[in-house]
Design an enzyme around this catalytic site. Structure first.
Site, mmCIF file in Angstrom:
data_model
loop_
_atom_site.group_PDB
_atom_site.id
_atom_site.type_symbol
_atom_site.label_atom_id
_atom_site.label_comp_id
_atom_site.label_asym_id
_atom_site.label_seq_id
_atom_site.Cartn_x
_atom_site.Cartn_y
_atom_site.Cartn_z
ATOM 1 C CB SER A 194 -0.980 -0.040 1.183
ATOM 2 O OG SER A 194 -2.009 0.907 1.018
ATOM 3 C CD GLU A 320 -5.677 -4.284 -3.425
ATOM 4 O OE1 GLU A 320 -5.716 -3.954 -2.237
ATOM 5 O OE2 GLU A 320 -4.646 -4.718 -3.987
ATOM 6 C CG HIS A 418 -5.839 -2.394 0.764
ATOM 7 N ND1 HIS A 418 -5.013 -2.319 -0.331
ATOM 8 C CD2 HIS A 418 -5.330 -1.522 1.679
ATOM 9 C CE1 HIS A 418 -4.055 -1.431 -0.100
ATOM 10 N NE2 HIS A 418 -4.221 -0.941 1.111
#
Length: 488
Positions: A194, A320, A418
């Site tokens: 990320s 995600e 995610h």
């Protein structure tokens, strides 16, 4: 190194003693820069003073000051453990035999995510022991300044991409010291997830740090998030100063350095709430284009050949955006017209086309589900394909994966969300037992960890995620999605 002293290592600032944990020695809480307190708050990272006594490296340093993560309902809650003093530290895991033998082993320097606003390299989520043992390599994690302490843009007082500068200081520390831990400074992979993946890429293409990096791993980078425009960054800084009642301060740097850090964090939380837009991943403060360590955005970097010669492994998760949209009940009840209005706000004239393509592929999906798929594609997956294709076309090697693992049970319907791959990189399942993104741990999850982590370790070690007993993973070819490795 004698057996009885094998956990003692000399750094350029003094000797430290790590802790033997089975076949791995852990060195935690090693300062790579001076504490960013007093006059060093909002200043570039400075060298840490040397020490003469043996320093124990058994415990990770505190996290940098921060508010709660916006993804706590996905990853699980972390009790506050931060302190500005002593926060710029790193952690190293090295197999015991590596400390005693030649040749030196490859190194993974890994930066945590958290939207440039939360996280810590010292959390047990990122304990590198199992990965270091599995890959016979040296693993490094680190803290870097976050939120306003790391990304407030006020160059006139020294506040200029300080989180980026901290990460650069980590790499320089590794260059100067990692040999003492059995690491090869000429074989450094920089990776992250990320915001950490965004950081890893930017470090690799910055001329000041890129020459220290051989390979790059980017897990779930928000490729739609370009470095922040300096004009917007300045506007957000002004809004932040108004919240602190400092917009007319004659001695701005002094005033900001004298405020309690709790007040700085509280004002940032208010700013983030004021600036929040549904579906927009950007925090109010993050790395600024043209500021320290960010000479250009990723497309420009590729055009300039700034990543040339470096091996790349890049990927995203199938779902995600459920982490960001899945817990909003009103959004889950959106109708088609509401979904189209939201997409139009985010993508302008492309909204209808985005929606049409997805509904053709998933005719039974709800409007909320279609928006979630569109935003996953727009923010994550499209960038993965674009960067891998461009890197490969230029004659470089790129490997692409997609994380498809579905947790069981999955009460929040997060799917392959995610952060979902993180426990499978470090094998730290026990640290996520209250996390809905993981589900039940058992033989399947253990086998998937070994498959994923071994492939990552092989890439760090050789530049290829292939090896004995690993499925063939071919380099990416823009003409076919076949080389995309799916992990489920």
């Amino acid at each position: 190194m004698p057996q009885q002293n094998r956990a003692v290592v000399a750094t350029d600032k003094g000797r430290i003693r790590g802790v033997a944990e089975g076949p791995v020695v852990a060195f935690r809480g090693i300062p790579y820069a001076a504490s960013p307190i007093g006059p060093l708050r909002f200043a570039s990272p400075q060298p840490h003073p040397s020490w003469s006594e043996l320093r124990e490296a058994a415990q990770a340093g505190p996290a940098v000051p921060q508010g709660p993560s916006r993804l706590e309902r996905v990853t699980g809650h972390r009790p506050p453990n931060w302190d500005e003093d002593g926060s710029l530290t790193l952690n190293i895991w090295s197999p015991q035999q590596v400390l005693d033998s030649d040749p030196a082993r490859p190194v993974l320097v890994w930066f945590h995510g958290g939207g440039f606003s939360s996280g810590s390299g010292g959390w047990d989520w990122y304990d590198g022991a199992r990965l270091a043992e599995l890959g016979n390599m040296v693993v490094v994690t680190a803290n870097y300044r976050l939120g306003p302490l790391g990304y407030l843009y006020l160059p006139q007082i020294g506040a200029n991409n300080l989180g980026v500068q901290d990460q650069g200081a980590v790499l320089r520390w590794v260059r100067d010291n990692i040999a003492a831990f059995g690491g090869d400074r000429a074989s450094v992979t920089v990776g992250g997830q990320s915001a950490g993946a965004f950081s890893a890429f930017q470090l690799a293409v910055d001329p000041e740090t890129g020459n220290m990096i051989r390979r790059v791993i980017a897990q779930s980078a928000p490729w739609s998030l370009e470095p922040q425009d300096p004009r917007l960054a300045s506007q957000n800084a002004e809004a932040y100063l108004r919240l602190l009642n400092l917009e007319e301060s004659a001695s701005l740097g002094t005033a900001l350095r004298e405020l309690p850090v709790e007040k700085l964090i509280a004002a940032y939380r208010k700013l983030a709430a004021d600036k929040a837009e549904f579906g927009n991943l950007a925090p109010p403060m993050y790395p600024v284009l043209g500021g320290a360590g960010i000479p250009f955005a990723w497309r420009q970097a590729l055009e300039r050949g700034a990543l040339a010669g470096k091996d790349l492994l890049v990927g995203s998760n199938q779902d995600e955006m459920t982490a960001f949209l899945g817990f909003d009940d009103s959004f889950q009840n959106f109708g088609r017209e509401q979904a189209l209005r939201l997409l139009a706000n985010l993508h302008g004239d492309d909204a209808q086309a985005w929606y049409g393509r997805r509904i053709a592929q998933s005719p039974e999906a709800t409007p909320a589900r279609i928006v979630t798929e569109v935003e996953t594609e727009a923010n994550f997956r499209a960038g993965v394909r674009e960067i891998a294709a461009r890197h490969a076309v230029d004659g470089n090697v790129a490997y692409v994966y997609q994380w498809d693992f579905l947790p069981v049970p999955d009460p929040a319907d997060l799917r392959a969300t995610h952060c979902g791959e993180l426990p499978f990189l470090f094998g730290t399942f026990d640290s996520y037992l209250n996390s809905p993104m993981l589900g039940r741990v058992g033989p399947k999850t253990d086998a998937l960890w070994r498959s994923f982590a071994r492939a990552i370790a092989a890439f760090v070690t050789t530049g290829s995620p292939n090896g004995a007993d690993l499925p063939l993973w071919r380099p990416y070819d823009a003409e076919s999605d076949a080389p995309v490795r799916h992990f489920s």
